[in-house]
Design a protein around this motif. Structure first.
Motif, PDB file in Angstrom:
ATOM      1  N   GLY A 182       0.705  -1.171   0.005  1.00  0.00           N
ATOM      2  CA  GLY A 182       0.015  -0.036  -0.045  1.00  0.00           C
ATOM      3  C   GLY A 182       0.692   1.253   0.121  1.00  0.00           C
ATOM      4  N   ILE A 183       2.043   1.281  -0.466  1.00  0.00           N
ATOM      5  CA  ILE A 183       2.982   2.400  -0.381  1.00  0.00           C
ATOM      6  C   ILE A 183       2.866   3.116  -1.691  1.00  0.00           C
ATOM      7  N   THR A 184       2.851   2.510  -2.972  1.00  0.00           N
ATOM      8  CA  THR A 184       2.650   3.132  -4.290  1.00  0.00           C
ATOM      9  C   THR A 184       1.144   3.024  -4.794  1.00  0.00           C
ATOM     10  N   PHE A 185       0.389   2.058  -4.248  1.00  0.00           N
ATOM     11  CA  PHE A 185      -1.088   2.034  -4.569  1.00  0.00           C
ATOM     12  C   PHE A 185      -1.996   1.955  -3.261  1.00  0.00           C
ATOM     13  N   PRO A 186      -2.897   2.674  -3.255  1.00  0.00           N
ATOM     14  CA  PRO A 186      -3.994   2.558  -1.997  1.00  0.00           C
ATOM     15  C   PRO A 186      -4.453   1.091  -1.898  1.00  0.00           C
ATOM     16  N   VAL A 187      -4.640   0.790  -0.652  1.00  0.00           N
ATOM     17  CA  VAL A 187      -5.091  -0.501  -0.315  1.00  0.00           C
ATOM     18  C   VAL A 187      -6.452  -0.561  -0.503  1.00  0.00           C
ATOM     19  N   ASN A 188      -7.108   0.347  -0.500  1.00  0.00           N
ATOM     20  CA  ASN A 188      -8.781   0.136  -0.567  1.00  0.00           C
ATOM     21  C   ASN A 188      -9.194   0.196  -1.930  1.00  0.00           C
ATOM     22  N   GLU A 189      -8.195   0.626  -2.951  1.00  0.00           N
ATOM     23  CA  GLU A 189      -8.295   0.614  -4.317  1.00  0.00           C
ATOM     24  C   GLU A 189      -8.127  -0.687  -4.790  1.00  0.00           C
ATOM     25  N   MET A 190      -7.482  -1.748  -4.194  1.00  0.00           N
ATOM     26  CA  MET A 190      -7.073  -3.016  -4.652  1.00  0.00           C
ATOM     27  C   MET A 190      -8.370  -3.697  -4.657  1.00  0.00           C
ATOM     28  N   PRO A 191      -8.443  -4.805  -5.786  1.00  0.00           N
ATOM     29  CA  PRO A 191      -9.539  -5.770  -5.885  1.00  0.00           C
ATOM     30  C   PRO A 191      -9.655  -6.529  -4.509  1.00  0.00           C
TER      31      PRO A 191
END
Length: 398
Positions: A309-318
């Motif tokens: 979740g450093i380079t990509f938000p966790v909540n937006e993950m599938p």
């Protein structure tokens, strides 16, 4: 009866006699950490190739090109044809493309709204976002003067120009990375992901040594559990020593900013290793094959950095990716790391965050069940030579 100390001594002798395992716990982690740090040592990306297709070829378009050239992040490459620029962008020869349309200056002076086409390769997540913001900032600075002249010609008061051009101004302040240095932003989680992968390989190789093949059937020793505890006693301080080296390199030698006490992170790393080795032990008992065990664990933990979740938000993950993220101990540890380094969290808050490891407790009954179902061979059988002549005993070790 062998004591726990005897098994620890046995593990040290085995480690010393295995060149590959010895390399994994000595110089390979240090060399890997230093190489990864060297890759990001520049701190900020510079001279990224950007294609510029100037279909207008006017004084205005050349002025915008000079504005972009003045930005140290970009290295402009001129193209006379749009197809060639698109081809090079698909082949990753350039990371972004700026197309200035035909009659751009004419449309701008005749109160029309020409469009400058900006495209970037989003596969390179950080590079794409950086170039997108820098290109827009450079073009905005170049068009500001033209827009100011246009407003003056239309009779707008000079004092009101700034308000008309930018009715809302925004200020971006990086709280924990003021210089936008990629070393402080990317290197810590990358090194944690690497350290987790190396630690997995070390423990998996140590477990694979206990595999015994008798009459083409893979069996396990009766005293496997005390041997596993001996392995933990040997490799836990070694791998924590490497993680301490990472912290000292980043926050003492490189002097990256940190707000809290780094010592509490050692406790979080120890809990992370225990959770990691529980997963490795479960996979080991499921596979009972050295190559499959290492391969499966590598496939499971190799993408750890992407799930932090450093380079990509966790909540937006599938949703599936979020469940996969929960299986990685590094994803739980990175929350404590960020809290201590960025927010100055105290030990009480870190210990509270460690409660997220509760789910790994349910691996223990699974391990016990797999152990009871696995065929076992007592050490007395091996020591007294009670195997018949048609049996063969082989210890597998990667």
């Amino acid at each position: 009866m062998l004591t726990m100390m005897d098994f620890v001594k046995r593990e040290w002798r085995t480690l010393w006699q295995s060149p590959w395992q010895l390399a994994l716990v000595t110089y390979i982690p240090i060399v890997s950490v230093l190489c990864l740090w060297w890759l990001f040592s520049a701190g900020l990306p510079r001279q990224l190739p950007v294609a510029v297709v100037d279909l207008d070829n006017s004084q205005m378009s050349r002025m915008l090109t000079r504005k972009m050239s003045a930005n140290a992040v970009m290295k402009l490459e001129s193209y006379g044809q749009l197809d060639l620029a698109i081809k090079d962008m698909r082949e990753a020869k350039v990371y972004a493309m700026v197309v200035i349309p035909y009659q751009f200056k004419y449309q701008l002076l005749t109160s029309k709204s020409p469009t400058i086409d900006i495209r970037y390769n989003s596969q390179y997540l950080l590079v794409g976002k950086l170039l997108s913001s820098q290109i827009q900032m450079s073009l905005g600075a170049g068009l500001f003067k033209s827009a100011e002249q246009k407003l003056l010609m239309s009779g707008v008061n000079h004092a009101s120009i700034a308000v008309n051009l930018s009715p809302v101004t925004s200020q971006t302040t990086a709280l924990f990375n003021r210089n936008n240095n990629y070393v402080g932003f990317l290197v810590p989680p990358v090194l944690i992901a690497l350290w987790q992968l190396l630690t997995m390989m070390v423990f998996s190789n140590a477990l694979n040594k206990e595999l015994i093949t008798v009459n083409n059937q893979v069996t396990l020793p009766q005293d496997l559990w005390i041997k596993v505890l001996a392995k933990c006693a040997v490799f836990l301080p070694i791998m924590l020593l490497h993680s301490s080296f990472i912290l000292l390199l980043l926050y003492q030698y490189l002097q990256l900013p940190y707000a809290g006490a780094l010592g509490v992170l050692i406790i979080a790393q120890a809990i992370m290793l225990i959770a990691l080795w529980l997963i490795v032990t479960m996979i080991f008992l499921m596979m009972k094959d050295s190559a499959r065990c290492v391969s499966f664990c590598t496939a499971l933990f190799a993408p750890a950095f992407a799930f932090m979740g450093i380079t990509f938000p966790v909540n937006e993950m599938p949703e599936l990716a979020q469940y996969w993220r929960l299986l990685m101990p590094s994803s739980h540890y990175i929350d404590s790391h960020v809290s201590v380094v960025s927010y100055g969290a105290d030990s009480a808050l870190v210990l509270q965050q460690l409660s997220s490891y509760w789910m790994f407790i349910f691996i223990i009954p699974v391990i016990v069940g797999l152990w009871h179902r696995a065929p076992k061979l007592s050490d007395d059988t091996l020591d007294t030579g009670l195997l018949d002549s048609s049996s063969s005993v082989k210890s597998e070790f990667i």
